[in-house]
Write a protein that holds these residues in place. Structure first.
Motif, PDB file in Angstrom:
ATOM      1  N   SER A 288      -5.430   5.151  -6.609  1.00  0.00           N
ATOM      2  CA  SER A 288      -6.707   5.864  -6.721  1.00  0.00           C
ATOM      3  C   SER A 288      -7.138   6.442  -5.386  1.00  0.00           C
ATOM      4  O   SER A 288      -7.622   7.579  -5.302  1.00  0.00           O
ATOM      5  N   VAL A 289      -6.953   5.667  -4.301  1.00  0.00           N
ATOM      6  CA  VAL A 289      -7.355   6.148  -2.975  1.00  0.00           C
ATOM      7  C   VAL A 289      -6.481   7.317  -2.544  1.00  0.00           C
ATOM      8  O   VAL A 289      -6.976   8.321  -1.999  1.00  0.00           O
ATOM      9  N   VAL A 290      -5.154   7.232  -2.781  1.00  0.00           N
ATOM     10  CA  VAL A 290      -4.253   8.323  -2.396  1.00  0.00           C
ATOM     11  C   VAL A 290      -4.591   9.587  -3.187  1.00  0.00           C
ATOM     12  O   VAL A 290      -4.599  10.703  -2.627  1.00  0.00           O
ATOM     13  N   THR A 291      -4.900   9.446  -4.464  1.00  0.00           N
ATOM     14  CA  THR A 291      -5.268  10.624  -5.262  1.00  0.00           C
ATOM     15  C   THR A 291      -6.540  11.274  -4.724  1.00  0.00           C
ATOM     16  O   THR A 291      -6.634  12.509  -4.640  1.00  0.00           O
ATOM     17  N   ALA A 292      -7.509  10.453  -4.346  1.00  0.00           N
ATOM     18  CA  ALA A 292      -8.754  11.000  -3.793  1.00  0.00           C
ATOM     19  C   ALA A 292      -8.506  11.703  -2.468  1.00  0.00           C
ATOM     20  O   ALA A 292      -9.090  12.769  -2.196  1.00  0.00           O
ATOM     21  N   LEU A 293      -7.622  11.158  -1.623  1.00  0.00           N
ATOM     22  CA  LEU A 293      -7.315  11.801  -0.341  1.00  0.00           C
ATOM     23  C   LEU A 293      -6.595  13.130  -0.555  1.00  0.00           C
ATOM     24  O   LEU A 293      -6.846  14.105   0.176  1.00  0.00           O
ATOM     25  N   GLN A 294      -5.701  13.185  -1.521  1.00  0.00           N
ATOM     26  CA  GLN A 294      -5.015  14.442  -1.811  1.00  0.00           C
ATOM     27  C   GLN A 294      -5.979  15.496  -2.322  1.00  0.00           C
ATOM     28  O   GLN A 294      -5.867  16.679  -1.977  1.00  0.00           O
ATOM     29  N   GLN A 295      -6.943  15.090  -3.127  1.00  0.00           N
ATOM     30  CA  GLN A 295      -7.929  16.047  -3.614  1.00  0.00           C
ATOM     31  C   GLN A 295      -8.818  16.571  -2.491  1.00  0.00           C
ATOM     32  O   GLN A 295      -9.273  17.710  -2.546  1.00  0.00           O
ATOM     33  N   MET A 296      -9.057  15.758  -1.472  1.00  0.00           N
ATOM     34  CA  MET A 296      -9.884  16.179  -0.333  1.00  0.00           C
ATOM     35  C   MET A 296      -9.064  16.820   0.773  1.00  0.00           C
ATOM     36  O   MET A 296      -9.609  17.161   1.837  1.00  0.00           O
TER      37      MET A 296
ATOM     38  N   LYS B 169      -0.986   8.537   5.915  1.00  0.00           N
ATOM     39  CA  LYS B 169       0.319   7.907   6.034  1.00  0.00           C
ATOM     40  C   LYS B 169       0.256   6.533   5.372  1.00  0.00           C
ATOM     41  O   LYS B 169      -0.800   5.920   5.301  1.00  0.00           O
ATOM     42  N   MET B 170       1.400   6.064   4.922  1.00  0.00           N
ATOM     43  CA  MET B 170       1.517   4.736   4.327  1.00  0.00           C
ATOM     44  C   MET B 170       2.286   3.853   5.300  1.00  0.00           C
ATOM     45  O   MET B 170       3.414   4.180   5.682  1.00  0.00           O
ATOM     46  N   ALA B 171       1.668   2.766   5.716  1.00  0.00           N
ATOM     47  CA  ALA B 171       2.331   1.831   6.621  1.00  0.00           C
ATOM     48  C   ALA B 171       3.322   0.990   5.835  1.00  0.00           C
ATOM     49  O   ALA B 171       2.999   0.439   4.780  1.00  0.00           O
ATOM     50  N   GLU B 172       4.537   0.911   6.352  1.00  0.00           N
ATOM     51  CA  GLU B 172       5.588   0.168   5.662  1.00  0.00           C
ATOM     52  C   GLU B 172       5.346  -1.329   5.823  1.00  0.00           C
ATOM     53  O   GLU B 172       4.990  -1.809   6.894  1.00  0.00           O
ATOM     54  N   GLY B 173       5.544  -2.062   4.752  1.00  0.00           N
ATOM     55  CA  GLY B 173       5.417  -3.513   4.792  1.00  0.00           C
ATOM     56  C   GLY B 173       4.039  -4.014   4.436  1.00  0.00           C
ATOM     57  O   GLY B 173       3.876  -4.864   3.568  1.00  0.00           O
ATOM     58  N   SER B 174       2.994  -3.494   5.105  1.00  0.00           N
ATOM     59  CA  SER B 174       1.640  -3.984   4.879  1.00  0.00           C
ATOM     60  C   SER B 174       0.917  -3.270   3.748  1.00  0.00           C
ATOM     61  O   SER B 174      -0.081  -3.781   3.226  1.00  0.00           O
TER      62      SER B 174
ATOM     63  N   ALA C 297      -0.818  -0.602   4.046  1.00  0.00           N
ATOM     64  CA  ALA C 297      -2.058  -0.019   4.542  1.00  0.00           C
ATOM     65  C   ALA C 297      -1.979   1.503   4.483  1.00  0.00           C
ATOM     66  O   ALA C 297      -0.907   2.101   4.612  1.00  0.00           O
ATOM     67  N   ILE C 298      -3.137   2.120   4.296  1.00  0.00           N
ATOM     68  CA  ILE C 298      -3.251   3.580   4.267  1.00  0.00           C
ATOM     69  C   ILE C 298      -3.873   4.022   5.583  1.00  0.00           C
ATOM     70  O   ILE C 298      -4.954   3.567   5.953  1.00  0.00           O
ATOM     71  N   LEU C 299      -3.177   4.916   6.303  1.00  0.00           N
ATOM     72  CA  LEU C 299      -3.606   5.399   7.609  1.00  0.00           C
ATOM     73  C   LEU C 299      -4.122   6.818   7.482  1.00  0.00           C
ATOM     74  O   LEU C 299      -3.516   7.653   6.804  1.00  0.00           O
ATOM     75  N   VAL C 300      -5.214   7.096   8.165  1.00  0.00           N
ATOM     76  CA  VAL C 300      -5.810   8.430   8.199  1.00  0.00           C
ATOM     77  C   VAL C 300      -6.180   8.738   9.644  1.00  0.00           C
ATOM     78  O   VAL C 300      -6.188   7.842  10.498  1.00  0.00           O
TER      79      VAL C 300
END
Length: 545
Positions: free
Chosen positions: A64-72, A77-82, A84-87
């Motif tokens: 849901s968060v990635v979809t909202a970021l793409q719309q905006m 970036k996606m941190a590997e392993g954890s 986490a979503i980086l902006v």
């Protein structure tokens, strides 16, 4: 006369065309590599600093968060392993607010939106389970709204309704809260969670709600008066509140006299947490007649013979008003005396009169229940600072009269009771002032300066590398490669070649060699003795090609 830019470019192109194919290819490759390196450095310098927007998200919330970021149109970036979503760092807090307005992330809990997707043919059991899941999710979301709570889970145990009272069971609930590092839930917040959950489920009482943190510590405890027995933690908290209350009262009443910050008070309270009840019944001996209450009254009068006929001398004396009333006991005594007299005087008949009066017993029943946490003794210690004088003058102690006034105020503020053993000690002494020098943060430790220095250093590094590549490596290389080749006249070159061939023939004659082997041997010998001349001949051959 200076050449125009068009002429310079034409000369450069002409020189470039005169170069061999291998040199042209090398120049083009070097130029492309330099441009790519400079462009990469500039792109690296312009790349934003990425920070964590959210971490430890579930797959549903992450999508849901990635979809909202793409719309905006926000880079991420996606941190590997954890997971986490980086902006970009400068957009972290703005994006958190914008996503929170959309209800993201939901924390993995689903609420009453489960009821929006009801399927046709769903059984009653499935509806009950869906409703319970939705209620648990809504309660978890509400608990997560508390600032110390990072995440929460709620488990409800709702028994099946029964028409038999004997088989009826009460519902219960369990709450697991995960707190942020360094955060704690105070007693008021835990009680708020307990009462909120109990108020959200029918017939659920606060006693059946359990709250546990991520370390397995039980947070929910009973707070009523009966539960204080044996709970040392609650008793200690109550004791600290009582001591702080009295200390605050003392400081607030003395501060206007000696000045703010010139008084310190400490209170030690001795509390009685034992619970006691007593009942007493007492009787007063022989109370007065007017203080007694009549319970019952009985009167018996009997007349025999002629005792009931009129008697006495007629006249004015028979019309006199009755005499003054007397007390019941006195009346009874008089009646008894009169009856006895009447009986003694009756000749032909008898008269008997009996009056019986029952009075209520005078008793008192008292039921006393001592409260918990009753103050048994207070000990108060107060330190008052010397009175401050004008600047440059030493502080002076308080006068004995002023110190006595302070002592009297302290006694009144604390409710001094000599019978229970209260003590008050007021001391006048000079406070030791601790000068706190302001700590100046060095420039290299200021976060804003550090960020600016990093950005400036990055840009300077990129610009320096770009200048070095262009003016230190690429320009000299191009100069060397584009330098015009000085050609010698053909006749001169031919003469030199003829001289070289003559020398070859002479050497062949001396060594008496013939054929192809003789030519090879002479060329090798000549190349060893004249390497520069051999190199020039090869260059000339390559230029002709």
């Amino acid at each position: 006369m200076a050449a125009t830019p068009e002429q310079s470019f034409s000369n450069l192109a002409q020189r470039f065309n005169e170069l061999p194919i291998t040199r042209k290819f090398a120049i083009l490759v070097s130029l492309a590599a330099a441009i790519a390196l400079v462009a990469g450095l500039f792109m690296w310098a312009r790349t934003p600093d990425y920070r964590v927007l959210f971490s430890n998200l579930s797959e549903r919330d992450g999508g849901s968060v990635v979809t909202a970021l793409q719309q905006m149109n926000i880079p991420y970036k996606m941190a590997e392993g954890s997971g986490a979503i980086l902006v970009p760092a400068e957009q972290v807090y703005d994006l958190r607010f914008r996503l929170a307005s959309q209800g993201l992330p939901r924390g993995g809990a689903v609420g009453f939106e489960l009821m929006d997707n009801a399927k046709l043919g769903m059984t009653q059991f499935q509806e009950q389970v869906t409703y319970q899941r939705a209620l648990e999710g809504e309660l978890a979301r509400t608990i997560q709204a508390l600032s110390p709570v990072e995440s929460a889970r709620v488990h409800l145990a709702i028994p099946k309704p029964s028409v038999f009272i004997r088989d009826k069971q009460a519902p219960s609930a369990s709450v697991l809260v995960s707190l942020y590092p360094g955060r704690v839930l105070d007693v008021a917040q835990v009680n708020a969670i307990v009462h909120m959950v109990s108020s959200s489920v029918p017939e659920l009482t606060a006693d059946n709600v359990t709250v546990v943190d991520q370390a397995g510590r039980l947070l929910s405890v009973k707070t009523d008066a009966s539960s204080l027995k044996g709970l040392n933690a609650n008793q200690l908290d109550y004791l600290r509140e009582i001591e702080a209350y009295y200390a605050k009262r003392v400081e607030s009443i003395v501060s206007p006299i000696v000045g703010e910050g010139n008084v310190r008070a400490e209170v030690r309270a001795d509390l009685d947490f034992s619970e006691s009840e007593s009942t007493s019944e007492s009787y007063r001996p022989n109370p007065a007649a007017e203080q007694q209450a009549v319970r019952s009254r009985q009167s018996v009068q009997s007349i025999n013979g002629d005792g009931g006929q009129a008697a006495g001398i007629p006249g004015a004396l028979t019309n006199q008003p009755p005499g003054p009333a007397t007390a019941p006991l006195a009346a009874q005594a008089g009646a008894n005396a009169g009856a006895a007299t009447g009986q003694g005087q009756a000749g032909s008949g008898s008269r008997r009169e009996e009056n019986t009066i029952n009075f209520e017993l005078d008793r008192t029943i008292r039921h006393v229940k001592e409260p918990l946490g009753r103050v048994k003794r207070l000990s108060v210690a107060v330190v008052v600072n010397y009175r401050q004088q004008e600047e440059g003058q030493a502080a002076k102690p308080l006068a004995p009269e002023e110190l006595q006034q302070v002592t009297n105020l302290v006694r009144e503020a604390m409710g001094f009771n000599q019978e229970r053993g209260d003590t008050v000690n007021v001391v006048n002494a000079a406070f030791t002032e601790t000068k706190v020098e302001p700590v100046e943060t060095p420039l290299w430790k200021d976060p804003s300066n550090v960020a600016f220095a990093k950005e400036a250093l990055k840009n300077l590094l990129v610009i320096g590398l770009a200048f070095y590549l262009v003016f230190g490596v690429l320009r000299p290389l191009l100069k060397d490669w584009m330098k015009a080749t000085e050609k010698k006249p053909v006749m001169e070159t031919a003469g030199e070649e003829m001289d070289l061939l003559a020398a070859f023939d002479a050497k062949l004659a001396q060594k008496e060699l013939s054929g192809y082997d003789a030519h090879i041997a002479s060329v090798r010998e000549f190349a060893k003795q004249n390497p520069k001349a051999a190199a020039d001949i090869i260059k000339e051959w390559m230029a002709k090609e």
